[in-house]
Design a protein around this motif. Structure first.
Motif, PDB file in Angstrom:
ATOM      1  N   TYR A   1      -7.604  45.316  -5.258  1.00 39.59           N
ATOM      2  CA  TYR A   1      -8.147  45.517  -3.915  1.00 39.59           C
ATOM      3  C   TYR A   1      -9.042  44.353  -3.519  1.00 39.59           C
ATOM      4  CZ  TYR A   1     -12.046  47.455  -6.620  1.00 39.59           C
ATOM      5  OH  TYR A   1     -13.065  47.649  -7.517  1.00 39.59           O
ATOM      6  N   LEU A   2      -9.286  44.263  -2.231  1.00 36.59           N
ATOM      7  CA  LEU A   2     -10.131  43.229  -1.660  1.00 36.59           C
ATOM      8  C   LEU A   2     -11.253  43.911  -0.898  1.00 36.59           C
ATOM      9  CD1 LEU A   2     -10.601  40.215  -0.968  1.00 36.59           C
ATOM     10  CD2 LEU A   2      -9.107  40.550   1.004  1.00 36.59           C
ATOM     11  N   SER A   3     -12.488  43.714  -1.353  1.00 35.38           N
ATOM     12  CA  SER A   3     -13.656  44.231  -0.639  1.00 35.38           C
ATOM     13  C   SER A   3     -14.105  43.163   0.353  1.00 35.38           C
ATOM     14  CB  SER A   3     -14.784  44.547  -1.609  1.00 35.38           C
ATOM     15  OG  SER A   3     -14.385  45.528  -2.534  1.00 35.38           O
ATOM     16  N   LEU A   4     -14.489  43.594   1.549  1.00 36.40           N
ATOM     17  CA  LEU A   4     -14.851  42.671   2.622  1.00 36.40           C
ATOM     18  C   LEU A   4     -16.222  42.997   3.183  1.00 36.40           C
ATOM     19  CD1 LEU A   4     -11.452  42.935   4.481  1.00 36.40           C
ATOM     20  CD2 LEU A   4     -12.227  40.957   3.184  1.00 36.40           C
ATOM     21  N   GLY A   5     -16.935  41.975   3.580  1.00 40.10           N
ATOM     22  CA  GLY A   5     -18.216  42.148   4.247  1.00 40.10           C
ATOM     23  C   GLY A   5     -18.464  40.981   5.186  1.00 40.10           C
ATOM     24  N   LEU A   6     -19.265  41.213   6.208  1.00 44.05           N
ATOM     25  CA  LEU A   6     -19.607  40.177   7.181  1.00 44.05           C
ATOM     26  C   LEU A   6     -21.121  40.059   7.235  1.00 44.05           C
ATOM     27  CD1 LEU A   6     -18.562  38.235   9.386  1.00 44.05           C
ATOM     28  CD2 LEU A   6     -18.779  40.129  11.007  1.00 44.05           C
ATOM     29  N   ARG A   7     -21.622  38.849   7.044  1.00 39.30           N
ATOM     30  CA  ARG A   7     -23.067  38.620   7.103  1.00 39.30           C
ATOM     31  C   ARG A   7     -23.470  38.235   8.515  1.00 39.30           C
ATOM     32  NH1 ARG A   7     -25.023  35.030   2.316  1.00 39.30           N
ATOM     33  NH2 ARG A   7     -26.970  35.688   3.258  1.00 39.30           N
TER      34      ARG A   7
ATOM     35  N   LEU B   1     -18.031  35.344   5.806  1.00 35.99           N
ATOM     36  CA  LEU B   1     -17.209  36.466   5.347  1.00 35.99           C
ATOM     37  C   LEU B   1     -17.317  36.567   3.838  1.00 35.99           C
ATOM     38  CD1 LEU B   1     -15.019  38.639   5.990  1.00 35.99           C
ATOM     39  CD2 LEU B   1     -13.329  36.834   5.582  1.00 35.99           C
ATOM     40  N   LEU B   2     -17.689  37.742   3.340  1.00 36.25           N
ATOM     41  CA  LEU B   2     -17.747  37.996   1.906  1.00 36.25           C
ATOM     42  C   LEU B   2     -16.443  38.650   1.488  1.00 36.25           C
ATOM     43  CD1 LEU B   2     -21.328  39.498   1.675  1.00 36.25           C
ATOM     44  CD2 LEU B   2     -20.632  37.161   1.171  1.00 36.25           C
ATOM     45  N   MET B   3     -15.848  38.126   0.431  1.00 38.43           N
ATOM     46  CA  MET B   3     -14.608  38.698  -0.093  1.00 38.43           C
ATOM     47  C   MET B   3     -14.760  38.861  -1.596  1.00 38.43           C
ATOM     48  SD  MET B   3     -11.672  36.678   2.078  1.00 38.43           S
ATOM     49  CE  MET B   3     -11.809  35.228   1.070  1.00 38.43           C
TER      50      MET B   3
END
Length: 84
Positions: free
Chosen positions: A31-37, A42-44
């Motif tokens: 899986y790929l976890s994603l986040g936006l600061r 983009l955090l991956m």
């Protein structure tokens, strides 16, 4: 990863400070976890799970210009403003 699912998760990201991933795409084994600061990066965190003995995860951070280039390459249209 299914493109439509990835696009949907990326479009729903909300900016958060810190190393936070708020969305996840994939299965239990990969899986790929994603986040936006708030600075637009983009955090991956791609994760591969082998079995009960362990997994491997990479923490990646794309600056805003690289994030926008990735979204363009994936043909995902999201608002440029990340401060909303």
């Amino acid at each position: 990863l299914p493109h439509d699912e990835l696009a949907q998760k990326i479009m729903r990201l909300k900016p958060v400070d810190g190393l936070v991933t708020t969305r996840q795409v994939g299965s239990a084994q990969a899986y790929l976890s994603l986040g936006l600061r708030t600075d637009g990066s983009l955090l991956m965190r791609p994760t591969l799970v082998s079995d009960a003995r362990g997994h491997i995860t990479f923490n990646l951070s794309l600056p805003e210009d690289a994030r926008l280039a990735l979204l363009d390459w994936l043909q995902i249209n999201v608002p440029v403003d990340t401060t909303a």
